[in-house]
Design a protein around this motif. Structure first.
Motif, PDB file in Angstrom:
ATOM      1  N   ASP A  73       4.816   7.554   7.557  1.00  0.00           N
ATOM      2  CA  ASP A  73       3.683   7.056   8.065  1.00  0.00           C
ATOM      3  C   ASP A  73       3.679   5.827   9.095  1.00  0.00           C
ATOM      4  O   ASP A  73       4.181   4.840   8.775  1.00  0.00           O
ATOM      5  N   GLU A  78      -3.522  -0.695   7.620  1.00  0.00           N
ATOM      6  CA  GLU A  78      -2.424  -1.024   6.335  1.00  0.00           C
ATOM      7  C   GLU A  78      -3.068  -0.230   5.073  1.00  0.00           C
ATOM      8  O   GLU A  78      -4.295  -0.027   4.899  1.00  0.00           O
ATOM      9  N   LYS A  79      -2.167   0.148   4.357  1.00  0.00           N
ATOM     10  CA  LYS A  79      -2.433   0.716   3.020  1.00  0.00           C
ATOM     11  C   LYS A  79      -2.381  -0.582   1.942  1.00  0.00           C
ATOM     12  O   LYS A  79      -1.667  -1.581   2.321  1.00  0.00           O
ATOM     13  N   THR A  81      -0.193  -0.829  -0.217  1.00  0.00           N
ATOM     14  CA  THR A  81       1.379  -1.155  -0.655  1.00  0.00           C
ATOM     15  C   THR A  81       1.869  -1.532   0.391  1.00  0.00           C
ATOM     16  O   THR A  81       3.237  -1.760   0.388  1.00  0.00           O
ATOM     17  N   ASP A  82       1.418  -1.731   1.457  1.00  0.00           N
ATOM     18  CA  ASP A  82       2.074  -2.269   2.878  1.00  0.00           C
ATOM     19  C   ASP A  82       2.344  -3.803   2.750  1.00  0.00           C
ATOM     20  O   ASP A  82       1.861  -4.576   1.874  1.00  0.00           O
ATOM     21  N   ILE A 130       6.044  -3.475   9.226  1.00  0.00           N
ATOM     22  CA  ILE A 130       5.454  -3.412   8.427  1.00  0.00           C
ATOM     23  C   ILE A 130       6.578  -2.592   7.240  1.00  0.00           C
ATOM     24  O   ILE A 130       6.959  -1.608   7.675  1.00  0.00           O
ATOM     25  N   ARG A 132       7.112   0.058   4.347  1.00  0.00           N
ATOM     26  CA  ARG A 132       6.748   1.104   3.595  1.00  0.00           C
ATOM     27  C   ARG A 132       7.638   1.815   2.997  1.00  0.00           C
ATOM     28  O   ARG A 132       8.693   1.358   2.933  1.00  0.00           O
ATOM     29  N   GLU A 133       6.932   2.609   1.958  1.00  0.00           N
ATOM     30  CA  GLU A 133       7.827   3.645   1.343  1.00  0.00           C
ATOM     31  C   GLU A 133       7.170   5.034   1.212  1.00  0.00           C
ATOM     32  O   GLU A 133       6.215   5.461   1.201  1.00  0.00           O
ATOM     33  N   THR A 134       8.344   5.932   1.342  1.00  0.00           N
ATOM     34  CA  THR A 134       7.782   7.501   1.387  1.00  0.00           C
ATOM     35  C   THR A 134       7.636   8.078  -0.166  1.00  0.00           C
ATOM     36  O   THR A 134       7.724   7.010  -1.133  1.00  0.00           O
ATOM     37  N   ARG A 139      12.493   3.533   1.505  1.00  0.00           N
ATOM     38  CA  ARG A 139      11.693   2.226   2.129  1.00  0.00           C
ATOM     39  C   ARG A 139      12.119   2.299   3.520  1.00  0.00           C
ATOM     40  O   ARG A 139      13.217   2.542   3.929  1.00  0.00           O
TER      41      ARG A 139
END
Length: 193
Positions: A73, A78-79, A81-82, A130, A132-134, A139
């Motif tokens: 992504d 921003e999510k 979890t970001d 940023i 993030r994680e799939t 990560r």
């Protein structure tokens, strides 16, 4: 963005990963440690990327090539979890490889090989990083210039004990005091002249 540097990384590692965006209009390519968008180029497979960059047919079998769906992504939105992270102003060398350091919210240092920051090093505008994680738990760091994605970096996570952070901050505080003291001494010396 320096495409020649991306190709150079691929040739050095003998690996090319190609991944088409969800829209199918943009190819991301690189190695298994970083992917970069190929703005302005048509969608290509890993083998097509090698051929386009003058790798002879008889040398193609020496490369590991992967054509994968794009699972990262890279949207600026921003999510929850970001984590917006900053690169630390230092690099270290691990086993002969120069690494750029990032620190996450869990007080872990993330190591990214410095060579993987070179393709976008010519971008002088401020960059946003940023973490993030799939959905599979991988990560990754999205590098953005404004709304434009520049790279997806896959860091290595190395946990660092809190005591090391305390020691590092004491060293930094000591160094800052030494610099300020030298500046004050230099100013005092100029005033007496």
């Amino acid at each position: 963005m320096k495409y020649k540097k991306i190709v150079s990384l691929c040739k050095e590692e003998k690996t090319v990963v190609s991944s088409a965006s969800d829209s199918g209009e943009l190819t991301w390519f690189g190695t298994n440690k970083a992917l970069y968008p190929a703005y302005g180029l048509s969608v290509m497979t890993a083998n097509e990327i090698l051929r386009m960059n003058d790798v002879p047919e008889d040398k193609l079998e020496e490369y590991s090539t992967l054509d994968l769906p794009f699972t990262f992504d890279v949207d600026r939105l921003e999510k929850c979890t970001d984590q917006v992270i900053e690169p630390l102003n230092m690099q270290i060398e691990l086993r002969g490889t120069r690494c750029k350091l990032f620190c996450d919210a869990e007080k872990a240092v993330l190591f990214v090989e410095s060579a993987y920051t070179a393709p976008y090093a010519d971008v002088t505008e401020e960059k946003l990083y940023i973490l993030r994680e799939t959905s599979a738990g991988l990560r990754y760091i999205v590098v953005l210039r404004g709304l434009t994605p520049l790279a997806v970096l896959i860091p290595q996570k190395v946990p660092v004990p809190d005591t090391l952070y305390m020691e590092a901050s004491m060293i930094a505080r000591t160094a800052r005091c030494e610099i300020e003291s030298k500046q004050e001494d230099a100013q005092a010396e100029q005033m007496t002249l």
